[in-house]
Motif scaffolding. Sequence first.
Motif, PDB file in Angstrom:
ATOM      1  N   ARG A 150       3.922  18.146  -1.338  1.00 13.07           N
ATOM      2  CA  ARG A 150       3.922  16.775  -0.821  1.00 13.07           C
ATOM      3  C   ARG A 150       5.302  16.379  -0.317  1.00 13.07           C
ATOM      4  O   ARG A 150       5.417  15.700   0.704  1.00 13.07           O
ATOM      5  CB  ARG A 150       3.469  15.801  -1.910  1.00 13.07           C
ATOM      6  N   CYS A 151       6.347  16.771  -1.042  1.00 12.41           N
ATOM      7  CA  CYS A 151       7.718  16.356  -0.662  1.00 12.41           C
ATOM      8  C   CYS A 151       8.074  16.833   0.742  1.00 12.41           C
ATOM      9  O   CYS A 151       8.630  16.096   1.540  1.00 12.41           O
ATOM     10  CB  CYS A 151       8.731  16.921  -1.647  1.00 12.41           C
ATOM     11  N   CYS A 199      -4.179   4.312   4.224  1.00 12.15           N
ATOM     12  CA  CYS A 199      -4.452   4.366   2.791  1.00 12.15           C
ATOM     13  C   CYS A 199      -5.881   4.870   2.619  1.00 12.15           C
ATOM     14  O   CYS A 199      -6.638   4.948   3.592  1.00 12.15           O
ATOM     15  CB  CYS A 199      -4.285   3.012   2.116  1.00 12.15           C
ATOM     16  N   GLU A 230       7.120  10.740  -5.565  1.00 12.22           N
ATOM     17  CA  GLU A 230       6.543  10.013  -4.428  1.00 12.22           C
ATOM     18  C   GLU A 230       6.945   8.541  -4.451  1.00 12.22           C
ATOM     19  O   GLU A 230       6.847   7.863  -3.442  1.00 12.22           O
ATOM     20  CB  GLU A 230       5.015  10.106  -4.433  1.00 12.22           C
ATOM     21  N   THR A 267       0.843  -1.197   0.000  1.00 12.72           N
ATOM     22  CA  THR A 267       0.000   0.000   0.000  1.00 12.72           C
ATOM     23  C   THR A 267       0.877   1.245   0.000  1.00 12.72           C
ATOM     24  O   THR A 267       0.577   2.202  -0.673  1.00 12.72           O
ATOM     25  CB  THR A 267      -0.968   0.044   1.205  1.00 12.72           C
ATOM     26  N   ARG A 273       7.088   4.201   0.302  1.00 13.91           N
ATOM     27  CA  ARG A 273       8.127   4.924   1.033  1.00 13.91           C
ATOM     28  C   ARG A 273       7.477   5.588   2.238  1.00 13.91           C
ATOM     29  O   ARG A 273       6.240   5.595   2.375  1.00 13.91           O
ATOM     30  CB  ARG A 273       8.830   5.967   0.165  1.00 13.91           C
ATOM     31  N   VAL A 287      -2.158  19.807   2.794  1.00 14.21           N
ATOM     32  CA  VAL A 287      -0.762  19.747   2.362  1.00 14.21           C
ATOM     33  C   VAL A 287      -0.692  20.171   0.899  1.00 14.21           C
ATOM     34  O   VAL A 287      -1.431  19.647   0.061  1.00 14.21           O
ATOM     35  CB  VAL A 287      -0.189  18.319   2.532  1.00 14.21           C
ATOM     36  N   TRP A 339      -4.923  13.996   0.055  1.00 11.88           N
ATOM     37  CA  TRP A 339      -4.407  13.547  -1.258  1.00 11.88           C
ATOM     38  C   TRP A 339      -3.030  12.903  -1.160  1.00 11.88           C
ATOM     39  O   TRP A 339      -2.568  12.321  -2.133  1.00 11.88           O
ATOM     40  CB  TRP A 339      -4.414  14.684  -2.286  1.00 11.88           C
ATOM     41  N   THR A 340      -2.391  12.949   0.016  1.00 13.18           N
ATOM     42  CA  THR A 340      -1.105  12.256   0.158  1.00 13.18           C
ATOM     43  C   THR A 340      -1.286  10.802   0.599  1.00 13.18           C
ATOM     44  O   THR A 340      -0.315  10.066   0.706  1.00 13.18           O
ATOM     45  CB  THR A 340      -0.202  12.972   1.195  1.00 13.18           C
ATOM     46  N   ALA A 373      -1.902   8.682 -14.064  1.00 15.83           N
ATOM     47  CA  ALA A 373      -1.114   7.567 -13.533  1.00 15.83           C
ATOM     48  C   ALA A 373      -1.807   6.241 -13.829  1.00 15.83           C
ATOM     49  O   ALA A 373      -1.173   5.276 -14.261  1.00 15.83           O
ATOM     50  CB  ALA A 373      -0.925   7.734 -12.023  1.00 15.83           C
ATOM     51  N   LEU A 387      -7.450  11.493  -9.166  1.00 17.24           N
ATOM     52  CA  LEU A 387      -7.716  12.928  -9.307  1.00 17.24           C
ATOM     53  C   LEU A 387      -7.233  13.431 -10.660  1.00 17.24           C
ATOM     54  O   LEU A 387      -6.235  12.943 -11.199  1.00 17.24           O
ATOM     55  CB  LEU A 387      -6.994  13.710  -8.201  1.00 17.24           C
ATOM     56  N   PRO A 397      -1.766   6.908   0.442  1.00 13.95           N
ATOM     57  CA  PRO A 397      -1.636   5.864  -0.581  1.00 13.95           C
ATOM     58  C   PRO A 397      -3.026   5.477  -1.096  1.00 13.95           C
ATOM     59  O   PRO A 397      -3.979   5.423  -0.315  1.00 13.95           O
ATOM     60  CB  PRO A 397      -0.985   4.711   0.187  1.00 13.95           C
ATOM     61  N   GLY A 398      -3.131   5.221  -2.392  1.00 15.73           N
ATOM     62  CA  GLY A 398      -4.436   4.915  -2.974  1.00 15.73           C
ATOM     63  C   GLY A 398      -5.082   6.130  -3.608  1.00 15.73           C
ATOM     64  O   GLY A 398      -6.141   6.018  -4.217  1.00 15.73           O
ATOM     65  N   VAL A 399      -4.457   7.285  -3.435  1.00 16.84           N
ATOM     66  CA  VAL A 399      -4.883   8.476  -4.182  1.00 16.84           C
ATOM     67  C   VAL A 399      -3.812   8.709  -5.244  1.00 16.84           C
ATOM     68  O   VAL A 399      -2.629   8.845  -4.919  1.00 16.84           O
ATOM     69  CB  VAL A 399      -5.015   9.728  -3.290  1.00 16.84           C
ATOM     70  N   MET A 400      -4.217   8.703  -6.502  1.00 17.89           N
ATOM     71  CA  MET A 400      -3.279   8.895  -7.602  1.00 17.89           C
ATOM     72  C   MET A 400      -3.931   9.831  -8.615  1.00 17.89           C
ATOM     73  O   MET A 400      -5.052  10.272  -8.417  1.00 17.89           O
ATOM     74  CB  MET A 400      -2.968   7.550  -8.298  1.00 17.89           C
ATOM     75  N   THR A 401      -3.212  10.074  -9.706  1.00 22.37           N
ATOM     76  CA  THR A 401      -3.837  10.880 -10.757  1.00 22.37           C
ATOM     77  C   THR A 401      -4.499   9.941 -11.775  1.00 22.37           C
ATOM     78  O   THR A 401      -4.140   8.760 -11.868  1.00 22.37           O
ATOM     79  CB  THR A 401      -2.810  11.753 -11.489  1.00 22.37           C
ATOM     80  N   SER A 432       5.861  18.323   2.909  1.00 24.27           N
ATOM     81  CA  SER A 432       4.660  18.394   3.747  1.00 24.27           C
ATOM     82  C   SER A 432       4.384  19.824   4.231  1.00 24.27           C
ATOM     83  O   SER A 432       4.208  20.065   5.431  1.00 24.27           O
ATOM     84  CB  SER A 432       4.765  17.430   4.931  1.00 24.27           C
ATOM     85  N   THR A 478       7.569  13.704   7.718  1.00 18.55           N
ATOM     86  CA  THR A 478       6.505  13.437   8.693  1.00 18.55           C
ATOM     87  C   THR A 478       6.436  11.978   9.137  1.00 18.55           C
ATOM     88  O   THR A 478       5.737  11.659  10.103  1.00 18.55           O
ATOM     89  CB  THR A 478       5.134  13.786   8.092  1.00 18.55           C
ATOM     90  N   ARG A 529       3.681   6.887   2.086  1.00 23.72           N
ATOM     91  CA  ARG A 529       3.398   7.486   0.771  1.00 23.72           C
ATOM     92  C   ARG A 529       3.485   6.409  -0.304  1.00 23.72           C
ATOM     93  O   ARG A 529       4.154   5.388  -0.107  1.00 23.72           O
ATOM     94  CB  ARG A 529       4.401   8.600   0.462  1.00 23.72           C
ATOM     95  N   ALA A 530       2.831   6.673  -1.432  1.00 22.93           N
ATOM     96  CA  ALA A 530       2.794   5.707  -2.525  1.00 22.93           C
ATOM     97  C   ALA A 530       2.903   6.448  -3.853  1.00 22.93           C
ATOM     98  O   ALA A 530       2.713   7.667  -3.896  1.00 22.93           O
ATOM     99  CB  ALA A 530       1.485   4.919  -2.453  1.00 22.93           C
ATOM    100  N   PRO A 531       3.190   5.723  -4.943  1.00 25.24           N
ATOM    101  CA  PRO A 531       3.280   6.386  -6.251  1.00 25.24           C
ATOM    102  C   PRO A 531       2.028   7.215  -6.529  1.00 25.24           C
ATOM    103  O   PRO A 531       0.913   6.785  -6.241  1.00 25.24           O
ATOM    104  CB  PRO A 531       3.371   5.213  -7.236  1.00 25.24           C
ATOM    105  N   TYR A 532       2.231   8.408  -7.089  1.00 17.81           N
ATOM    106  CA  TYR A 532       1.107   9.310  -7.332  1.00 17.81           C
ATOM    107  C   TYR A 532       0.913   9.574  -8.827  1.00 17.81           C
ATOM    108  O   TYR A 532      -0.171   9.403  -9.346  1.00 17.81           O
ATOM    109  CB  TYR A 532       1.337  10.615  -6.567  1.00 17.81           C
ATOM    110  N   CYS A 533       1.984  10.013  -9.516  1.00 17.88           N
ATOM    111  CA  CYS A 533       1.804  10.427 -10.922  1.00 17.88           C
ATOM    112  C   CYS A 533       2.217   9.371 -11.936  1.00 17.88           C
ATOM    113  O   CYS A 533       1.750   9.394 -13.064  1.00 17.88           O
ATOM    114  CB  CYS A 533       2.539  11.735 -11.202  1.00 17.88           C
ATOM    115  N   MET A 534       3.102   8.462 -11.572  1.00 15.44           N
ATOM    116  CA  MET A 534       3.603   7.378 -12.431  1.00 15.44           C
ATOM    117  C   MET A 534       4.295   7.857 -13.709  1.00 15.44           C
ATOM    118  O   MET A 534       4.501   7.081 -14.637  1.00 15.44           O
ATOM    119  CB  MET A 534       2.471   6.389 -12.807  1.00 15.44           C
TER     120      MET A 534
END
Lengths: 88, 459
Positions: B379-380, B235, A54, A31, A34, B376, B126-127, B136, B257, B129-133, B382, A39, A43-48
């Motif tokens: 994202r990098c 997530c 991320e 899930t 990284r 946020v 939106w940070t 993507a 998104l 996991p399980g939220v992507m574009t 925060s 914080t 976190r997980a892949p976002y834009c691919m």
Amino acid sequence: MSNVTVNVEGKAISVPAGESAAGAALAAGLTHTRVSPVTGEPRAPYCMMGVCFECLMVIDGVPSRQACMVPVREGMRIERQTAVEVWK
Amino acid sequence: MSVSCDLLVIGAGPAGLAAASTAAKRGVDVTLMDEQVAPGGQIHRAMESRAFKAESVSRADDERGVALVAEFRASGSRYQPGTQAWQMQADGKVYVTDGARARVITARRVIIAAGAIERAVPIPGWTLPGVMTVGAAQIRLKTITYKPPAETWLAGSGPLLWLYAAQVIEAGGRIAGILDTTPGSNRMRALRHIGGALGHVAYLKRGLTLQRCVRAAGVLVVNHVEALEARGEGCVQSVRYCVKGDWREAPAALLLLHQGVIPHTHATRALGAEHHWNVLQRCFVPNLDSWGNTSIESYAAAGDCTGIVGAEASLLQGHIAALEAARALGKLTPAQRDELAAPHFAHLWRHLAARRFLDALFAPRASLLNPADDVVVCRCESVTAKQIRDAVVLGAMGPNQVKAFTRCGMGPCQGRLCGLAAAEILAAARGKSMQETGVFKVRAPLKPLSLSELAALEE
């Protein structure tokens, strides 16, 4: 499309040859890929597509690789990145 | 190993491929470098390895992509995939890395065809996991025919929502619903540009076909969504959305998104080229002449990185920039260049006129561009919207000061994702226009570079 076997967090998984390391990590059911060094959040892949960074992971022992930009190879080791790896 | 060439093309999407092929045809020695591993850019991604269906919603795009990639492969251009630029200099030196070793490419002319990125519009959660574009998820669909889980929601605005939903349905997958944030008032605004759209009805027909396909499949479509929120522990587990002040919640395994696309201007900004604010597209674009020349001598740009024009117009801009490069390199006279470019210009104007209708129709909802304090933004690092607003109170005048005060845009993505979102918040907080506000300055290395990569550099 042929398949290749990669190792995600110590577990072997077979993925299509066109897959990226980030995709393989998601396919393996991770899930999060990284931990935010700021914080500690998961976190997980976002834009691919190489924009968001991320998906930074440890690939074949090399930290901070953009996993979405790295195509899978037979035997590739793909590991979650925690803040510790970054500073190794 | 250093490379010298007449023309360096950066990016292997429609604009870059067309530019390389056209320049090579005119006897120009071309090198094309691209950060992806195969040609096609995002729209024609995995073009050479994908299986195609004859009756597909993306058939026209696919056929164009196959032809474009084949022509490029046969053009005699040097091709360097998996290569990222990290510094560009006005003297034509472009420093690149393949992830292991840094190298320098020396070019007499450069065409930047860096394409588009999705507009990041931060929402609460939106940070997770399980939220992507949406982009993507579409990349995964194109590369490995990935079908998303059943509880997948698409949220935002723009043609890609509908295209992706139609492609998933076509692949035998399902979508839980589309949460459309497009403001109702956009329709009236778009009508002003209907004349241009009627000059290129293919865009309109395609949009209607996609929407019909998605609705026919029984996908829930919620219109006039005013606000969005991703929720979950560790997530995403649900999506909350607000319609007419009324909040609703639905379980979600994947929240995708999308708020349209914007030019990827990191390269032209790193170069130091002049840019300006495009009001209709709500993004910064490089200042260009009609041939695509930037304000920096010998550097041109083409395609979506110059302003969103779409794949077909990008291809035309690629041809035009390449003909200008051939002229500058002495392979064509100005008269020959003009004659060869004339049909491309004629087609281009038609596409650009139709684009204004789409820009107005899918303009982002203004309230979403100014998120709540606790959201946020970067994202990098925060960094929240409140931290950006606090920096303004402390006296930050522009994006670079906000960056220095808060670290917003200072993480590994170097402000690629949050740059415009942070600038929108800053502009609103200061009551200034986006043109006055500007965006982060981009400095080399424009991609993170390891010391071992740098040490491998030989000049």
